[in-house]
Design an enzyme around this catalytic site. Structure first.
Site, PDB file in Angstrom:
ATOM      1  N   SER A  29       0.824  -1.206   0.000  1.00 60.87           N
ATOM      2  CA  SER A  29       0.000   0.000   0.000  1.00 60.87           C
ATOM      3  C   SER A  29       0.857   1.255   0.000  1.00 60.87           C
ATOM      4  O   SER A  29       0.583   2.219  -0.726  1.00 60.87           O
ATOM      5  CB  SER A  29      -0.932  -0.002   1.219  1.00 60.87           C
ATOM      6  N   ARG A  33       1.440   3.902  -3.355  1.00 59.95           N
ATOM      7  CA  ARG A  33       1.150   5.334  -3.167  1.00 59.95           C
ATOM      8  C   ARG A  33       2.407   6.166  -3.404  1.00 59.95           C
ATOM      9  O   ARG A  33       2.351   7.229  -4.024  1.00 59.95           O
ATOM     10  CB  ARG A  33       0.596   5.579  -1.759  1.00 59.95           C
ATOM     11  N   GLY A  95      -5.908  -3.630  -7.415  1.00 58.82           N
ATOM     12  CA  GLY A  95      -6.928  -2.614  -7.208  1.00 58.82           C
ATOM     13  C   GLY A  95      -6.361  -1.215  -7.144  1.00 58.82           C
ATOM     14  O   GLY A  95      -7.005  -0.252  -7.580  1.00 58.82           O
ATOM     15  N   GLU A 316      -8.891  -6.655   4.898  1.00 56.65           N
ATOM     16  CA  GLU A 316      -7.856  -7.455   4.234  1.00 56.65           C
ATOM     17  C   GLU A 316      -7.312  -8.560   5.139  1.00 56.65           C
ATOM     18  O   GLU A 316      -6.730  -9.537   4.663  1.00 56.65           O
ATOM     19  CB  GLU A 316      -6.712  -6.553   3.779  1.00 56.65           C
TER      20      GLU A 316
END
Length: 431
Positions: A29, A33, A95, A316
């Protein structure tokens, strides 16, 4: 479509407690980013400790297609921004690529085509596409609302931006995707969420924190985020270990009565995976954080307790937690996770099917699962199906430690976020 071939994998079983020290690579993640922000920055930047996995390679390759230069050196990535232009973005099953890059594509000069693996083609996308259209984007959809991919973003070198009202109750990525590119819009962006609570809220907090670290001005109110127009400052980032990827290893200590220490665990973090230690504690495991060594130690102390947990912000983690609940001494209720029906697969249906197949009682509710443990066994010739979902694969591995005969349908699904899971798992068992 996905080109990977299923590789059945007999999950290792151990009769002895697992005792090991493990490390896990960088957060997916945070890495993805950081890649987006670096590609939009005002100069070259560097990302250290980055995760090298299928999802992060897909993000880096997509940003490279759009004009940034990515140079990998081990777990370090040097990113040199360039003029954004058209091309094909291959999302795979990621995603973050699917929901973050359409906003970036509106800044390109040219047409950007988004494609993905077959398993991702039904993932909810209308919120992203409709919100960008409302902000002035030129988007050509597939014509099928149930199968939004492929779609095209016709970039005109910029986007008006402004205020947009969305329903992000299906995914926090709808918010993060707009915020990450928002400072490059002419008017910035104001995102107002209207609907049920946003799942995985910590991921939005992660996005906001990383934007602020890059010098972007972000105002936050309840269900409202405003990103001011302005530059994204280039910087040198250090990526934290992926705490969600650490959870199967910590679970191994709990189910075998052993001990597992994970190195480099951050003292403070926006990663949802940090909450796993509280779940383990509630289930009866001993959990210790050692600040001086930045490590987390979990000891299995006996039978696991059933729990009742709202997993809305940490969806998750559900497959791993469900595996633990299947081995507990009493029933568990996992709630707040209706949105998992729109992930890589319908995770609630997948967990119901696979846990039932090994003898566990599972009932789906409107927003979760009720898990009623029973003696587990793997029928001869049975396969733990993975549904192209990395977390289903690792959940099967956790159960396989104490349930002989579990065969994971396709262990290569773990390459999405942890390319060397098999070897790390074997090394953990070996101590």
């Amino acid at each position: 479509m996905s080109t990977s071939r299923p590789v059945p994998w007999p999950a290792p079983t151990t009769v002895a407690p697992v005792h090991a020290e493990v490390s896990v690579p960088g957060s997916k993640s945070i890495t993805n980013r950081a890649l987006v922000l670096a590609a939009l920055a005002d100069g070259p930047g560097q990302i250290d400790g980055a995760l090298d996995s299928r999802d992060t390679r897909l993000m880096a390759d997509a940003l490279g297609t759009l004009g940034a230069t990515m140079t990998w050196d081990g777990d370090s990535i040097t990113v040199v921004p360039g003029p954004l232009h058209g091309g094909e973005v291959r999302c795979g099953l990621a995603g973050t690529v699917l929901r973050f890059l359409p906003a970036v594509a509106t800044l390109a000069d040219g047409e950007v085509v988004f494609t993905a693996d077959e398993e991702a083609r039904h993932r909810p996308m209308s919120t992203t596409l409709d919100s960008l259209t409302a902000l002035g984007a030129d988007i050509v959809g597939s014509g099928d609302p149930d199968t939004p991919l492929p779609f095209r973003v016709v970039g005109h070198g910029g986007l008006r931006g402004g205020e947009v009202h969305i329903d992000a109750s299906a995914s926090s990525q709808f918010v993060s995707g707009l915020l990450l590119a928002g400072s490059r819009f002419d008017e910035g962006v104001t995102v107002v969420h209207e609907g049920a609570a946003i799942p995985s809220q910590p991921h939005v907090e992660m996005t906001v924190a990383m934007l602020r670290e890059a010098g972007v001005h972000v105002d936050v109110e309840f269900n409202r985020w405003h990103v001011s127009p302005g530059p994204v400052r280039a910087r040198h980032r250090q990526v934290e270990p992926d705490l969600s990827n650490a959870t199967p290893f910590l679970a191994a200590a709990a189910v075998t009565g052993g001990s597992v220490l994970v190195r480099d665990w951050p003292q403070t973090t926006t990663q949802p995976g940090d909450q796993f230690r509280t779940i383990l504690s509630d289930m009866g495991a001993e959990v210790e954080y050692h600040a001086h060594t930045r490590s987390l130690l979990v000891r299995g102390t006996g039978p696991l307790n059933g729990i009742s947990w709202d997993m809305h912000d940490i969806g998750e983690l559900t497959p791993t937690v469900a595996a633990l609940c299947a081995l507990a001494t009493g029933p568990s209720t996992l709630s707040g996770i209706a949105h998992l029906r729109g992930h890589e697969t319908d995770r609630l249906a997948a967990l119901e099917a696979e846990l039932t197949a090994v003898g566990c009682g599972v009932t789906q509710t409107a927003d979760g699962l009720v898990i009623d443990p029973a003696p587990l066994h793997a029928p001869d010739g049975a396969v733990w199906h993975t549904y192209a979902d990395h977390r289903m694969a690792t959940a099967g591995a956790v159960l396989g430690l104490v349930v002989p005969g579990i065969v994971i349908e396709d262990i290569t699904t773990t390459t999405k976020t942890l390319p060397d899971f098999e070897s790390r798992w074997q090394q953990m068992i070996a101590g």
